[in-house]
Each structure stands twice: as C-alpha cells, then as structure tokens.
Design a protein around this motif. Sequence first.
Motif: not given
Length: 258
Positions: A134-148
């Motif tokens: 995807q050329g973007s950090p978005e998949p990691v960000v959306s997977s981590m945001m709910p856990k942080l």
Amino acid sequence: MLLAYSDDGPGPVVVLLHGFPLSREMWLAQRTTIGARYRVIAPDLRGHGESPDVQGISTMDGMADDVIDTLNALQLTQPVVIGGLSMGGYVALSLVERYPERVRGLILMNSRAQADPPQTAQVREDLAQLVESQGSPEPVVSSMMPKLFSPLTAQRRPEILGQLQAIMMANRPTGIAAALRGMAVRPDRTASLGRISVPTLIVAGADDGLIPMAESESLARAIPGARLVVIPDAGHLAPVENPADTNRALEEFLDTLA
Ligand code: MLT
C-alpha cells in the motif's frame, strides 16, 4: 548509522528510545520536564522520524549500534542512562547486553525481554507486506491504534490519540516494514537479564493491553535489584498518557543515580 536526535537540558545524560511505529516526538513531555535537570537525548531510530530510511530489515542490534554511533559522534563515551519504550526497550536490552560499559542505568517502559512467538512473527510479516504494497504505514497504524491507549486516555484526553496517530503516519513505509521484520527476529534476552548489573527501573502501564502486568513483574524479578513502578490511567504509552506520574517515577530513579 548516525541518527537524527533532540538534545535538551543540562546535567547527566538520559537517552530515550521511542516505541514502534513512533519517533522521538513521543517524548515531548519528558524533554520539557526531565530536561530541566537532565540532558535528555532522544534519537529517531533508523527508518523512523528524521533518521535515514532503511530497506530490508532493521534488527534491534543494528538500532543499538546506531545509538552508540550517535553517542560517539556527540563525544559521549562515558556511560549514560538508557531508557526505552516497548521496541525502544528491546533496543535498550541489546545495548546493555552488548555495550555494558556504556550504560549506567536502565529504564524499560512498557516492554519485555521475550522474543516473538511464531504466530506474532507471521502477523508482523503479513503487516510488513501490506505496508509495502500500500506504500503507507496505515495498515500498521489501524491495527495498533485500538491497542495502545487506556480507555481513560480515549475518554479524557482524546486529542492524544490524534497526535500519536499523526506521528505514526508521518513515518515511511520502508522503515516501518524493516522494523516489523527486525522485531520478528529479535532474540529472547530473558537468559541475560540476571547479568544486568546497573540500577534498573521497570515502568508498566496499569492498563497496558500489549504487555500484561505479569510480564512486567517477571521482568522486574529477573533483573537484580530492579524496581517496578505501575503508572495508573495509562496503557501501552505511559509516558504520553500519564506524563506526570511517569516523569515522577523517572526523576525519582534518576535522582538515585546522581
Ligand atoms: C511498540 O510499542 O514499540 C510495539 O508495541 C512493540 C511491538 O510491537 O512488539
């Protein structure tokens, strides 16, 4: 590799290593408060923030070597206090194991010594491929945001979530993928914890959804003389979610080393 860094304050040096997928921006509340009496150096780890990007894999040992290169460039060859949050803690453990003569105190925040179990390593590889495609950090960000974050942070200080999301999204996808692969192959350092001979502080978030309290307790038990401080109203990002209590714990610890 020489890293980008911030350098604030007078006095004994404290190096703060950020978590994944963040940057030195996460330490603002520590730089201003602790930086009043200590020299707080906060680098961007390789592939993050303003440091050089990397392709392939960013091992924790490679990141630790960068910290040493950067301290050498600053002519800071005397031992310093090293603090790291989560991935920064993995790097701090590499530093204290491989460069014990450079460390005079250790602070592990929301972190652990164990390696990834195989299923976690696979999730990281899948995420690395998604980030690259995807050329973007978005998949990691959306997977981590709910856990942080602690539920209280989301309720009482929702602006923090937006600020942290922006820091994560500003990172480059190549650097993020390389760090995911580096964390997936990091060694289990549990066996070396008993050899840590510098004063150590373990900081845990009372509501950390990623590091169970039992893990912080066993980390503190395994390091000779280590002290555990539990930060209330904080999840995985205690220094950002509850800076007042975290800074107090850090300053009390630093003052014992003075
Ligand atoms: C971090 O906050 O650095 C990450 O949660 C570390 C990890 O994914 O193991």
